[in-house]
Design a protein around this motif. Sequence first.
Motif, PDB file in Angstrom:
ATOM      1  N   MET A 104       0.737  -1.255  -0.103  1.00 35.61           N
ATOM      2  CA  MET A 104      -0.164   0.053   0.001  1.00 35.61           C
ATOM      3  C   MET A 104       0.974   1.358   0.097  1.00 35.61           C
ATOM      4  SD  MET A 104      -2.889   0.895   2.433  1.00 35.61           S
ATOM      5  CE  MET A 104      -4.595   0.827   1.455  1.00 35.61           C
ATOM      6  N   VAL A 105       0.389   2.297  -0.884  1.00 36.86           N
ATOM      7  CA  VAL A 105       1.247   3.490  -0.875  1.00 36.86           C
ATOM      8  C   VAL A 105       0.887   4.499   0.168  1.00 36.86           C
ATOM      9  CG1 VAL A 105       1.759   5.339  -2.360  1.00 36.86           C
ATOM     10  CG2 VAL A 105       1.541   3.291  -3.271  1.00 36.86           C
ATOM     11  N   ALA A 106       1.647   4.992   0.956  1.00 42.19           N
ATOM     12  CA  ALA A 106       1.261   6.032   1.788  1.00 42.19           C
ATOM     13  C   ALA A 106       1.643   7.618   1.328  1.00 42.19           C
ATOM     14  CB  ALA A 106       2.158   5.945   3.241  1.00 42.19           C
ATOM     15  N   GLY A 107       1.115   8.265   1.697  1.00 45.12           N
ATOM     16  CA  GLY A 107       1.214   9.717   1.205  1.00 45.12           C
ATOM     17  C   GLY A 107       0.477  10.139   0.069  1.00 45.12           C
ATOM     18  N   PRO A 108       0.435  11.485  -0.548  1.00 45.08           N
ATOM     19  CA  PRO A 108      -0.300  11.659  -1.657  1.00 45.08           C
ATOM     20  C   PRO A 108       0.104  11.138  -3.007  1.00 45.08           C
ATOM     21  CG  PRO A 108       1.148  13.384  -0.766  1.00 45.08           C
ATOM     22  CD  PRO A 108       1.360  12.293   0.088  1.00 45.08           C
ATOM     23  N   LEU A 109      -0.683  11.089  -3.852  1.00 42.98           N
ATOM     24  CA  LEU A 109      -0.461  10.703  -5.395  1.00 42.98           C
ATOM     25  C   LEU A 109      -0.551  11.949  -6.302  1.00 42.98           C
ATOM     26  CD1 LEU A 109      -2.336   7.532  -5.428  1.00 42.98           C
ATOM     27  CD2 LEU A 109       0.087   7.491  -4.916  1.00 42.98           C
ATOM     28  N   PHE A 110       0.185  12.162  -6.949  1.00 49.26           N
ATOM     29  CA  PHE A 110       0.220  13.107  -8.069  1.00 49.26           C
ATOM     30  C   PHE A 110      -0.004  12.656  -9.389  1.00 49.26           C
ATOM     31  CE2 PHE A 110       2.833  14.528  -4.384  1.00 49.26           C
ATOM     32  CZ  PHE A 110       2.168  15.725  -4.000  1.00 49.26           C
ATOM     33  N   THR A 111      -0.815  13.445 -10.211  1.00 47.83           N
ATOM     34  CA  THR A 111      -0.785  13.100 -11.774  1.00 47.83           C
ATOM     35  C   THR A 111       0.515  13.278 -12.459  1.00 47.83           C
ATOM     36  OG1 THR A 111      -1.633  15.413 -12.434  1.00 47.83           O
ATOM     37  CG2 THR A 111      -3.205  13.808 -11.571  1.00 47.83           C
ATOM     38  N   VAL A 112       0.621  12.904 -13.545  1.00 45.36           N
ATOM     39  CA  VAL A 112       1.872  13.243 -14.314  1.00 45.36           C
ATOM     40  C   VAL A 112       1.902  15.097 -14.501  1.00 45.36           C
ATOM     41  CG1 VAL A 112       2.958  13.187 -16.778  1.00 45.36           C
ATOM     42  CG2 VAL A 112       2.002  11.092 -15.594  1.00 45.36           C
ATOM     43  N   SER A 113       0.889  15.383 -14.735  1.00 48.54           N
ATOM     44  CA  SER A 113       0.807  16.861 -14.910  1.00 48.54           C
ATOM     45  C   SER A 113       1.485  17.670 -13.984  1.00 48.54           C
ATOM     46  CB  SER A 113      -0.537  17.511 -15.407  1.00 48.54           C
ATOM     47  OG  SER A 113      -0.950  16.822 -16.531  1.00 48.54           O
ATOM     48  N   GLU A 114       0.795  17.144 -12.610  1.00 45.90           N
ATOM     49  CA  GLU A 114       1.474  17.922 -11.318  1.00 45.90           C
ATOM     50  C   GLU A 114       2.987  17.636 -11.118  1.00 45.90           C
ATOM     51  OE1 GLU A 114      -2.614  17.656  -8.584  1.00 45.90           O
ATOM     52  OE2 GLU A 114      -1.459  15.754  -8.797  1.00 45.90           O
ATOM     53  N   VAL A 115       3.599  16.235 -11.337  1.00 45.16           N
ATOM     54  CA  VAL A 115       4.687  15.972 -11.344  1.00 45.16           C
ATOM     55  C   VAL A 115       5.637  16.831 -12.172  1.00 45.16           C
ATOM     56  CG1 VAL A 115       6.425  14.283 -11.388  1.00 45.16           C
ATOM     57  CG2 VAL A 115       4.278  13.728 -10.344  1.00 45.16           C
ATOM     58  N   ALA A 116       5.200  17.014 -13.583  1.00 39.31           N
ATOM     59  CA  ALA A 116       5.891  18.015 -14.367  1.00 39.31           C
ATOM     60  C   ALA A 116       6.093  19.237 -13.929  1.00 39.31           C
ATOM     61  CB  ALA A 116       5.078  17.826 -15.832  1.00 39.31           C
ATOM     62  N   LEU A 117       4.931  19.772 -13.484  1.00 42.98           N
ATOM     63  CA  LEU A 117       4.978  21.069 -12.765  1.00 42.98           C
ATOM     64  C   LEU A 117       6.018  21.397 -11.596  1.00 42.98           C
ATOM     65  CD1 LEU A 117       1.097  22.259 -12.870  1.00 42.98           C
ATOM     66  CD2 LEU A 117       3.050  23.331 -14.332  1.00 42.98           C
ATOM     67  N   MET A 118       6.113  20.428 -10.731  1.00 45.31           N
ATOM     68  CA  MET A 118       6.871  20.293  -9.664  1.00 45.31           C
ATOM     69  C   MET A 118       8.277  20.389 -10.024  1.00 45.31           C
ATOM     70  SD  MET A 118       5.308  17.902  -6.746  1.00 45.31           S
ATOM     71  CE  MET A 118       3.772  17.090  -7.195  1.00 45.31           C
ATOM     72  N   MET A 119       8.576  19.492 -11.025  1.00 46.67           N
ATOM     73  CA  MET A 119       9.941  19.196 -11.329  1.00 46.67           C
ATOM     74  C   MET A 119      10.598  20.212 -12.388  1.00 46.67           C
ATOM     75  SD  MET A 119      10.086  15.176 -11.530  1.00 46.67           S
ATOM     76  CE  MET A 119      11.572  15.096 -12.068  1.00 46.67           C
TER      77      MET A 119
END
Length: 63
Positions: free
Chosen positions: A1-16
Amino acid sequence: MVAGPLFTVSEVALMMRVSKMTVYRLVQSGAMESIRFGHSYRVPEAAIEQYLDSINPERRSTG
Protein backbone atom coordinates in the motif's frame (compact mmCIF):
# COMPACT_ATOMS: atom_id res chain seq x y z
CA MET A 1 0.00 0.00 0.00
CA VAL A 2 1.22 3.50 -0.86
CA ALA A 3 1.40 6.06 1.93
CA GLY A 4 1.18 9.76 1.21
CA PRO A 5 -0.33 11.73 -1.62
CA LEU A 6 -0.45 10.63 -5.24
CA PHE A 7 0.24 13.12 -8.02
CA THR A 8 -0.78 13.15 -11.67
CA VAL A 9 1.86 13.29 -14.40
CA SER A 10 0.90 16.94 -15.01
CA GLU A 11 1.40 17.80 -11.33
CA VAL A 12 4.78 16.07 -11.23
CA ALA A 13 5.86 17.91 -14.39
CA LEU A 14 4.95 21.26 -12.82
CA MET A 15 6.80 20.40 -9.58
CA MET A 16 9.93 19.29 -11.42
CA ARG A 17 9.69 22.00 -14.08
CA VAL A 18 9.89 19.51 -16.93
CA SER A 19 7.45 18.48 -19.66
CA LYS A 20 4.77 15.85 -19.16
CA MET A 21 6.54 13.75 -21.80
CA THR A 22 9.68 13.72 -19.63
CA VAL A 23 7.67 12.42 -16.68
CA TYR A 24 6.02 9.76 -18.88
CA ARG A 25 9.48 8.64 -20.03
CA LEU A 26 10.73 8.41 -16.43
CA VAL A 27 7.67 6.38 -15.46
CA GLN A 28 7.80 4.07 -18.48
CA SER A 29 11.55 3.46 -18.12
CA GLY A 30 11.13 2.55 -14.45
CA ALA A 31 13.27 5.46 -13.24
CA MET A 32 10.27 6.77 -11.29
CA GLU A 33 7.76 4.54 -9.53
CA SER A 34 4.14 4.95 -10.44
CA ILE A 35 0.73 3.37 -10.14
CA ARG A 36 -1.44 2.90 -13.19
CA PHE A 37 -5.13 3.77 -12.94
CA GLY A 38 -6.79 2.74 -16.19
CA HIS A 39 -5.13 4.86 -18.85
CA SER A 40 -3.43 7.30 -16.47
CA TYR A 41 -0.57 7.20 -13.99
CA ARG A 42 -0.27 8.45 -10.43
CA VAL A 43 3.11 9.05 -8.84
CA PRO A 44 3.56 8.72 -5.07
CA GLU A 45 5.28 11.61 -3.31
CA ALA A 46 7.99 9.22 -2.07
CA ALA A 47 8.81 8.21 -5.67
CA ILE A 48 9.40 11.84 -6.61
CA GLU A 49 11.71 12.28 -3.60
CA GLN A 50 13.60 9.06 -4.44
CA TYR A 51 14.11 10.11 -8.04
CA LEU A 52 15.32 13.59 -7.10
CA ASP A 53 17.70 12.10 -4.52
CA SER A 54 19.07 9.67 -7.12
CA ILE A 55 19.95 12.42 -9.58
CA ASN A 56 21.28 14.82 -6.95
CA PRO A 57 23.02 13.01 -4.06
CA GLU A 58 23.78 16.31 -2.28
CA ARG A 59 20.04 16.87 -1.90
CA ARG A 60 19.83 14.11 0.72
CA SER A 61 22.29 15.76 3.09
CA THR A 62 20.34 19.04 3.12
CA GLY A 63 16.98 17.35 3.96
